[in-house]
Design a protein around this motif. Structure first.
Motif, PDB file in Angstrom:
ATOM      1  N   GLU A 140      31.144  63.993  16.191  1.00  0.00           N
ATOM      2  CA  GLU A 140      31.346  64.919  17.300  1.00  0.00           C
ATOM      3  C   GLU A 140      31.288  66.338  16.748  1.00  0.00           C
ATOM      4  O   GLU A 140      31.893  66.625  15.716  1.00  0.00           O
ATOM      5  N   ALA A 158      27.413  64.454  19.005  1.00  0.00           N
ATOM      6  CA  ALA A 158      27.882  64.447  20.389  1.00  0.00           C
ATOM      7  C   ALA A 158      28.691  65.714  20.645  1.00  0.00           C
ATOM      8  O   ALA A 158      29.493  66.127  19.810  1.00  0.00           O
ATOM      9  N   LYS A 183      28.070  65.373  26.720  1.00  0.00           N
ATOM     10  CA  LYS A 183      28.880  64.534  27.608  1.00  0.00           C
ATOM     11  C   LYS A 183      29.126  65.222  28.949  1.00  0.00           C
ATOM     12  O   LYS A 183      29.171  66.455  29.016  1.00  0.00           O
TER      13      LYS A 183
END
Length: 344
Positions: A140, A158, A183
């Motif tokens: 992440e 991400a 996201k």
């Protein structure tokens, strides 16, 4: 009034750290090859299915490496249909700002924060995973300025639900040279997610680590659907056929490059009921079977999985059990990967 910050120490730059801890040549070659294969999956040249899978947080190097060796054996069994990118998440967002923030902050979860030791520890762990298993991994991008400490190792990034509206995250995602999954935000606004993909796919000039930089735009920026939480605190899923169809239409309306979705099977999609990830994974594959549009859109799944089912509190000391969100244990994980390969 002067800023109320204690400046503890000057950190090495990413360039200095990479010179101090250089990568073996074979690690760089593995990354180059895997980067190309992953890009081919996102651009539709390779029809293998991506599994971005692993612990919620990579908190213990030996347990993580144990998990990765097991995963590598399963990857060999399913390599014709599934391409695995392990999750090695070493910096964790904390909604309240308190609690364990990942190995980056605390190489040992039971000891004090030490970010220099943390940066060295996460670089070492990522290098070990590549060298010992041939996997390059996902992280992440919680702190955009820190990405360069691992940029020569990572396969996938991400951008989390709380970061996706932030301009700097979007701009840095436009220049990282690997797929960036954006996201949907915690409240579920798909327009915000599509804005972030548009921004990440576009060239950008901005200040980064003391430099004025220019990016070319990232054509591999794409959507991650992770479910959402309403104003009453209830979780809602967004992996169903109708949701995927909506995202497909949003991509078409905007004319973005390489329409792609990764479905996060945990978080609000599962209501953090980790065993639901098994059912959700199969539900997504069913949607792909009944629509060629959805089949070409969905590139893979994100699954939280570790050696032991569930989660534990820091200090309980159960080897290979998550100290953050609950994860699928290894037995269930292996069975699920093999079943997904059969269904694809």
């Amino acid at each position: 009034m002067e800023m109320q910050m204690e400046f503890i120490r000057k950190m090495p730059t990413p360039k200095e750290l990479k010179e101090q801890f250089p990568l073996p040549k074979e690690v760089s070659l593995i990354k180059d090859q895997r980067d190309q294969e992953i890009a081919d999956i996102f651009t539709g040249k390779d029809d293998r299915f991506l599994l971005i899978i692993g612990p919620c947080s990579a908190d213990n190097e030996e347990a993580v490496l144990d998990y990765m060796h097991r995963l590598a054996r399963v990857q060999e069994q399913v390599k014709d249909k599934i391409f695995i990118i392990p999750r090695v998440y070493t910096n964790k967002p904390r909604t309240l700002g308190i609690g364990y923030k990942g190995m980056l902050h605390q190489p040992d979860p039971e000891k004090a924060e030490d970010m220099l030791a943390g940066i060295i520890a996460i670089r070492d762990m990522h290098t070990r995973v590549v060298r010992e298993t041939g996997f390059t991994c996902a992280e992440e991008m919680l702190y955009p300025a820190n990405h360069r400490y691992l940029s020569d190792l990572l396969a996938y990034v991400a951008v989390g639900a709380r970061s996706v509206e932030d301009q700097l995250h979007r701009q840095v995602a436009s220049g990282i040279g690997i797929p960036a999954g954006m996201k949907n935000p915690t409240a579920g606004d798909l327009g915000v997610m599509m804005n972030s993909i548009t921004a990440a796919q576009s060239p950008s000039r901005f200040l980064y680590r003391g430099w004025e930089v220019q990016t070319q735009g990232n054509p591999l920026a794409h959507a991650i659907l992770r479910g959402y939480v309403d104003k009453f605190g209830n979780s809602h899923a967004n992996y169903h056929y109708e949701d995927l169809r909506t995202v497909r239409n949003l991509y078409d309306e905007r004319g973005l490059a390489n329409p792609a979705v990764i479905v996060d099977t945990n978080h609000a999609n599962s209501g953090k009921k980790y065993e639901e990830q098994i059912r959700i994974s199969k539900d997504v594959l069913h949607s792909m079977r009944i629509s060629s549009d959805i089949h070409s859109l969905v590139k893979g799944l994100m699954i939280e999985s570790y050696l032991e089912d569930g989660s534990q509190k820091i200090g309980e000391g159960i080897y290979g059990k998550s100290i953050t969100d609950p994860c699928l244990g290894w037995t269930k994980t292996e069975a699920l990967i093999l079943e997904l390969a059969e269904l694809l």
